[in-house]
Design a protein around this motif. Structure first.
Motif, PDB file in Angstrom:
ATOM      1  N   ARG A  17      33.208 -20.258 -15.204  1.00 15.24           N
ATOM      2  CA  ARG A  17      33.499 -20.733 -13.846  1.00 15.24           C
ATOM      3  C   ARG A  17      34.852 -20.192 -13.378  1.00 15.24           C
ATOM      4  N   GLU A  18      35.855 -20.273 -14.239  1.00 19.43           N
ATOM      5  CA  GLU A  18      37.181 -19.789 -13.890  1.00 19.43           C
ATOM      6  C   GLU A  18      37.155 -18.292 -13.571  1.00 19.43           C
ATOM      7  N   ALA A  19      36.458 -17.515 -14.400  1.00 20.04           N
ATOM      8  CA  ALA A  19      36.381 -16.061 -14.178  1.00 20.04           C
ATOM      9  C   ALA A  19      35.711 -15.751 -12.840  1.00 20.04           C
ATOM     10  N   LEU A  20      34.629 -16.468 -12.515  1.00 20.34           N
ATOM     11  CA  LEU A  20      33.929 -16.234 -11.253  1.00 20.34           C
ATOM     12  C   LEU A  20      34.774 -16.645 -10.050  1.00 20.34           C
ATOM     13  N   ILE A  21      35.476 -17.750 -10.163  1.00 18.31           N
ATOM     14  CA  ILE A  21      36.333 -18.191  -9.056  1.00 18.31           C
ATOM     15  C   ILE A  21      37.454 -17.180  -8.824  1.00 18.31           C
ATOM     16  N   LEU A  22      38.074 -16.743  -9.892  1.00 13.41           N
ATOM     17  CA  LEU A  22      39.148 -15.761  -9.746  1.00 13.41           C
ATOM     18  C   LEU A  22      38.619 -14.455  -9.164  1.00 13.41           C
ATOM     19  N   LYS A  23      37.423 -14.047  -9.585  1.00 13.70           N
ATOM     20  CA  LYS A  23      36.842 -12.783  -9.117  1.00 13.70           C
ATOM     21  C   LYS A  23      36.359 -12.880  -7.671  1.00 13.70           C
ATOM     22  N   TYR A  24      35.561 -13.892  -7.364  1.00 17.71           N
ATOM     23  CA  TYR A  24      34.888 -13.921  -6.070  1.00 17.71           C
ATOM     24  C   TYR A  24      35.568 -14.796  -5.020  1.00 17.71           C
ATOM     25  N   TYR A  25      36.332 -15.778  -5.434  1.00 16.36           N
ATOM     26  CA  TYR A  25      37.041 -16.599  -4.461  1.00 16.36           C
ATOM     27  C   TYR A  25      38.453 -16.088  -4.229  1.00 16.36           C
ATOM     28  N   ASN A  26      39.018 -15.458  -5.253  1.00 16.96           N
ATOM     29  CA  ASN A  26      40.400 -14.999  -5.119  1.00 16.96           C
ATOM     30  C   ASN A  26      40.501 -13.484  -5.068  1.00 16.96           C
ATOM     31  N   ASP A  27      39.372 -12.787  -5.131  1.00 16.62           N
ATOM     32  CA  ASP A  27      39.304 -11.332  -5.011  1.00 16.62           C
ATOM     33  C   ASP A  27      40.187 -10.594  -6.019  1.00 16.62           C
ATOM     34  N   LEU A  28      40.259 -11.111  -7.238  1.00 16.37           N
ATOM     35  CA  LEU A  28      41.057 -10.445  -8.261  1.00 16.37           C
ATOM     36  C   LEU A  28      40.208  -9.420  -9.002  1.00 16.37           C
ATOM     37  N   LYS A  29      40.852  -8.378  -9.477  1.00 12.39           N
ATOM     38  CA  LYS A  29      40.183  -7.366 -10.288  1.00 12.39           C
ATOM     39  C   LYS A  29      40.046  -7.883 -11.707  1.00 12.39           C
ATOM     40  N   VAL A  30      39.096  -7.322 -12.431  1.00 14.18           N
ATOM     41  CA  VAL A  30      38.819  -7.775 -13.790  1.00 14.18           C
ATOM     42  C   VAL A  30      40.067  -7.655 -14.669  1.00 14.18           C
ATOM     43  N   LYS A  31      40.816  -6.565 -14.513  1.00 12.26           N
ATOM     44  CA  LYS A  31      42.020  -6.406 -15.348  1.00 12.26           C
ATOM     45  C   LYS A  31      43.051  -7.494 -15.037  1.00 12.26           C
ATOM     46  N   ASP A  32      43.132  -7.944 -13.785  1.00 12.61           N
ATOM     47  CA  ASP A  32      44.055  -9.024 -13.441  1.00 12.61           C
ATOM     48  C   ASP A  32      43.568 -10.357 -13.995  1.00 12.61           C
ATOM     49  N   ILE A  33      42.246 -10.562 -13.964  1.00 14.54           N
ATOM     50  CA  ILE A  33      41.674 -11.780 -14.531  1.00 14.54           C
ATOM     51  C   ILE A  33      41.962 -11.833 -16.030  1.00 14.54           C
ATOM     52  N   ALA A  34      41.852 -10.688 -16.684  1.00 14.19           N
ATOM     53  CA  ALA A  34      42.143 -10.624 -18.119  1.00 14.19           C
ATOM     54  C   ALA A  34      43.594 -11.029 -18.396  1.00 14.19           C
ATOM     55  N   LYS A  35      44.506 -10.556 -17.569  1.00 15.14           N
ATOM     56  CA  LYS A  35      45.916 -10.913 -17.750  1.00 15.14           C
ATOM     57  C   LYS A  35      46.130 -12.403 -17.529  1.00 15.14           C
ATOM     58  N   ILE A  36      45.543 -12.942 -16.462  1.00 11.49           N
ATOM     59  CA  ILE A  36      45.727 -14.357 -16.120  1.00 11.49           C
ATOM     60  C   ILE A  36      45.166 -15.262 -17.209  1.00 11.49           C
ATOM     61  N   THR A  37      44.005 -14.896 -17.735  1.00 11.27           N
ATOM     62  CA  THR A  37      43.342 -15.750 -18.725  1.00 11.27           C
ATOM     63  C   THR A  37      43.731 -15.428 -20.160  1.00 11.27           C
ATOM     64  N   GLY A  38      44.507 -14.367 -20.344  1.00 11.70           N
ATOM     65  CA  GLY A  38      44.952 -14.019 -21.689  1.00 11.70           C
ATOM     66  C   GLY A  38      43.843 -13.460 -22.563  1.00 11.70           C
ATOM     67  N   THR A  39      42.909 -12.757 -21.945  1.00 13.69           N
ATOM     68  CA  THR A  39      41.803 -12.164 -22.690  1.00 13.69           C
ATOM     69  C   THR A  39      41.798 -10.659 -22.459  1.00 13.69           C
TER      70      THR A  39
END
Length: 182
Positions: free
Chosen positions: A132-154
């Motif tokens: 859910r967090e990954a989808l919200i960051l991607k589609y609601y916050n328009d973040l790129k996958v590499k930014d999501i990885a940084k935010i989530t520590g993965t």
């Protein structure tokens, strides 16, 4: 990250200017996320943003310096938004008001759109937190996958996998009869 550490140390010692700097640093990002999450409702987004920063200041003494403060702040943001939508139910009065304010040609379109949004939200809320967090960051916050990885520590592949798995589960959930016929 070091700047946040210094600001938080100052905030914990009672420095109100440091709090103002921290809010100013992150306010626009949090507000933008809330606007997207609230389907463009800027007034609601402003209220939720205020609630988020109130939660942060209420709990700042408990904050431990593990990872990035931005991750901590976004976790609170996602939770506040999800909690709002989990609790929010349209009353008959609110629905009647919406119908009265719509032109007759657009009533059905708007009701269908709102129903689809509600179904997506319900389905999204059933996903595991990491998806859910990954989808919200991607589609609601328009973040790129590499930014999501940084935010989530993965890693980037792990973040991409969470997004893909979440989308597959959403598709399955939204195709189920109880979502289609509600």
């Amino acid at each position: 990250m070091i700047e946040d550490y210094i600001l938080i140390r100052k905030i914990k010692s009672g420095d109100t200017e440091a709090w103002e700097k921290l809010v100013n640093k992150y306010y626009n990002q949090i507000f933008s996320f809330c606007v997207r999450r609230c389907l463009g409702d800027r007034v609601l987004a402003a209220d939720l943003t205020q609630d988020i920063f109130l939660k942060v200041i209420e709990n700042i003494d408990k904050y431990k310096f593990r990872g990035k403060f931005f991750n901590y702040l976004f976790t609170i943001t996602v939770n506040v938004c999800n909690n709002y939508y989990n609790k929010k139910k349209f009353t008959k009065f609110e629905l009647d008001e919406r119908v009265l304010n719509l032109g007759s040609e657009t009533i059905m379109t708007n009701l269908i759109t709102q129903e689809n949004i509600n179904q997506i939200q319900i389905a999204l809320n059933t996903l595991p937190d990491i998806q859910r967090e990954a989808l919200i960051l991607k589609y609601y916050n328009d973040l790129k996958v590499k930014d999501i990885a940084k935010i989530t520590g993965t890693s980037v592949p792990t973040s991409q996998s969470r997004i893909n798995q979440g989308l597959k589960k959403l598709r399955k959930l939204l195709d189920r009869e109880e979502f289609v016929n509600e």
